[in-house]
Design a protein around this motif. Sequence first.
Motif, PDB file in Angstrom:
ATOM      1  N   ARG A 219       0.888  -1.173   0.000  1.00 37.60           N
ATOM      2  CA  ARG A 219       0.000   0.000   0.000  1.00 37.60           C
ATOM      3  C   ARG A 219       0.914   1.206   0.000  1.00 37.60           C
ATOM      4  O   ARG A 219       1.720   1.378   0.917  1.00 37.60           O
ATOM      5  CB  ARG A 219      -0.878  -0.016   1.251  1.00 37.60           C
ATOM      6  N   ILE A 264     -10.264   7.924   5.042  1.00 34.81           N
ATOM      7  CA  ILE A 264     -11.453   7.142   5.410  1.00 34.81           C
ATOM      8  C   ILE A 264     -12.636   8.117   5.332  1.00 34.81           C
ATOM      9  O   ILE A 264     -13.139   8.615   6.335  1.00 34.81           O
ATOM     10  CB  ILE A 264     -11.254   6.522   6.816  1.00 34.81           C
ATOM     11  N   ILE A 312      -8.418   1.012  -3.601  1.00 34.88           N
ATOM     12  CA  ILE A 312      -9.182   1.125  -2.346  1.00 34.88           C
ATOM     13  C   ILE A 312      -9.768   2.530  -2.298  1.00 34.88           C
ATOM     14  O   ILE A 312      -9.335   3.416  -3.012  1.00 34.88           O
ATOM     15  CB  ILE A 312      -8.258   0.864  -1.117  1.00 34.88           C
ATOM     16  N   LEU A 366     -14.401   3.566  12.979  1.00 34.26           N
ATOM     17  CA  LEU A 366     -13.112   4.243  13.159  1.00 34.26           C
ATOM     18  C   LEU A 366     -13.011   4.854  14.556  1.00 34.26           C
ATOM     19  O   LEU A 366     -11.962   4.825  15.188  1.00 34.26           O
ATOM     20  CB  LEU A 366     -12.973   5.324  12.085  1.00 34.26           C
TER      21      LEU A 366
HETATM   22  C1  LIG Z   1     -11.658   0.886  11.461  1.00 28.39           C
HETATM   23  C2  LIG Z   1     -10.644   1.042  10.369  1.00 28.39           C
HETATM   24  C3  LIG Z   1      -9.374   0.494  10.531  1.00 28.39           C
HETATM   25  C4  LIG Z   1      -8.412   0.608   9.512  1.00 28.39           C
HETATM   26  N1  LIG Z   1      -7.204   0.000   9.659  1.00 28.39           N
HETATM   27  C5  LIG Z   1      -6.313   0.013   8.640  1.00 28.39           C
HETATM   28  C6  LIG Z   1      -5.104  -0.738   8.736  1.00 28.39           C
HETATM   29  O1  LIG Z   1      -4.857  -1.443   9.708  1.00 28.39           O
HETATM   30  N2  LIG Z   1      -4.233  -0.674   7.697  1.00 28.39           N
HETATM   31  C7  LIG Z   1      -4.493   0.070   6.570  1.00 28.39           C
HETATM   32  O2  LIG Z   1      -3.678   0.068   5.643  1.00 28.39           O
HETATM   33  N3  LIG Z   1      -5.651   0.778   6.459  1.00 28.39           N
HETATM   34  C8  LIG Z   1      -6.562   0.744   7.452  1.00 28.39           C
HETATM   35  N4  LIG Z   1      -7.755   1.407   7.314  1.00 28.39           N
HETATM   36  C9  LIG Z   1      -8.031   2.149   6.057  1.00 28.39           C
HETATM   37  C10 LIG Z   1      -8.743   1.274   5.032  1.00 28.39           C
HETATM   38  O3  LIG Z   1      -7.927   0.197   4.606  1.00 28.39           O
HETATM   39  C11 LIG Z   1      -9.177   2.073   3.788  1.00 28.39           C
HETATM   40  O4  LIG Z   1      -8.049   2.702   3.233  1.00 28.39           O
HETATM   41  C12 LIG Z   1     -10.224   3.143   4.059  1.00 28.39           C
HETATM   42  O5  LIG Z   1     -11.173   2.714   5.022  1.00 28.39           O
HETATM   43  C13 LIG Z   1     -10.960   3.552   2.786  1.00 28.39           C
HETATM   44  O6  LIG Z   1     -11.542   2.414   2.183  1.00 28.39           O
HETATM   45  P1  LIG Z   1     -13.135   2.062   2.335  1.00 28.39           P
HETATM   46  O7  LIG Z   1     -13.876   3.236   1.748  1.00 28.39           O
HETATM   47  O8  LIG Z   1     -13.332   0.811   1.552  1.00 28.39           O
HETATM   48  O9  LIG Z   1     -13.422   1.905   3.772  1.00 28.39           O
HETATM   49  C14 LIG Z   1      -8.732   1.310   8.318  1.00 28.39           C
HETATM   50  C15 LIG Z   1     -10.016   1.846   8.164  1.00 28.39           C
HETATM   51  C16 LIG Z   1     -10.964   1.713   9.167  1.00 28.39           C
HETATM   52  C17 LIG Z   1     -12.333   2.277   8.959  1.00 28.39           C
END
Ligand SMILES: Cc1cc2nc3c(=O)[nH]c(=O)nc-3n(C[C@H](O)[C@H](O)[C@H](O)COP(=O)(O)O)c2cc1C
Length: 394
Positions: A219, A264, A312, A366
């Motif tokens: 990533r 996010i 993503i 989150l």
């Molecule tokens: C609760 C939560 C925990 C996350 N933990 C990580 C993580 O451990 N590693 C990471 O690369 N991204 C993490 N992310 C980011 C997600 O991988 C992603 O980039 C982001 O949520 C946007 O994608 P989505 O719209 O599909 O949620 C996290 C997101 C959320 C909501």
Amino acid sequence: MAASLPFLEPGQIGSLHLKNRLVRTATSESMAAANGDATDEHVRLYSDLAAGGAGLLITGHLYVEPRGKYKTRQSGLDDDARIPGWKRVTSAVHDKGGVIFAELSHAGSQSVVEGITPIAPSVIPNAIFGREPQEMTEADIAEVIGFFGAAAKRAMAAGFDGIHIHSGNGYLLSEFNSPHANHRNDAWGGDAERRGRFLIEVYKAIRMAVGSNIPVTARIGIADAVEHGLTVEESLDRAAELEAQGLDGIETTYGIMNTYQENIRPYVGVTPLRAIADVLPHRIFAAKVPEAYYRPFARAVKQRVKIPVILIGGMRTTETMADVLQSGDADFIAMARPFIREPDLPKQFAAGRRGLVDCVSCNLCLRHEGLDSLQCWRTPSRIVSHIYKYYIRR
Ligand SMILES: Cc1cc2nc3c(=O)[nH]c(=O)nc-3n(C[C@H](O)[C@H](O)[C@H](O)COP(=O)(O)O)c2cc1C
């Protein structure tokens, strides 16, 4: 009909064949035991996700050494003692026909763990939390590269199918890449090539640990969200260099950010109807937040490298997912929040489900990160979501 959807078609990362192009990407579980071990909760989470049919699962970020821990209840691969716990997880996934990569990470200045002194390339306060790190010495740098290699070796012993390097979202590797966070003028900073050296060396240490047949993806923060930060142009050169070194795939994201919400994003793709159905009155007349917000990054990387690109960020409708793949902007569709609410989305898609996923990106998940086990907290809306499913979506 369902089989014609491009994200349900088989894919390949490195030598690994995947049954479809849907990736449940890294989402921190907040389920670790006090000592950092994986628990029964991890086993359940990943077993359910594997049963849900995603072609590839990626764990939440796992710290490679204690100073690289981001938050409480995060797990790591910093010690051989973690191997049995994660082995139980990978076995459960394999039993359900799934494939799982370990996301290896070091939080750098973004660690919010009390009692540790965070380390970073330079003494620049963290862009999100303002915490001041200690500048890494040459010895620290060599040590941390070694920690990544050792963690990758443990991941293999624990039965993971591949490694995903976390070089985005403000964590240590993205700090080295960034002119905002890396003010060094030595072998590890000063120009684009030297800034990128840490990621390349981490990649090489991991590759050395896992061998040439195991997929290693990353990533990568393609640009910073902060001013005077990393540019797309610089990252494209880095992506090409990593491809030349043997990296097997790239997931695109931001590097240094001012807030987690930049990565996010809240309320992506929520229509007025969904706002009503999910009791989100403030979103009924609000402008729709666009899906696929990293698509320009993915497109730029796709034009530069031949290895698979994983998109993503706000993938919320089957139409957008199909369009991204058909247009050639990416090779895999990744989701994080939608899989928290619906771990079986791929199975539902295969059974004919179309349109918008149920996740409204309210980001309650989150808010609970590091405090409570990962789950969708919109439970009061279960009745509402029942009404939505049976009376509105039909
Ligand atoms: C609760 C939560 C925990 C996350 N933990 C990580 C993580 O451990 N590693 C990471 O690369 N991204 C993490 N992310 C980011 C997600 O991988 C992603 O980039 C982001 O949520 C946007 O994608 P989505 O719209 O599909 O949620 C996290 C997101 C959320 C909501």
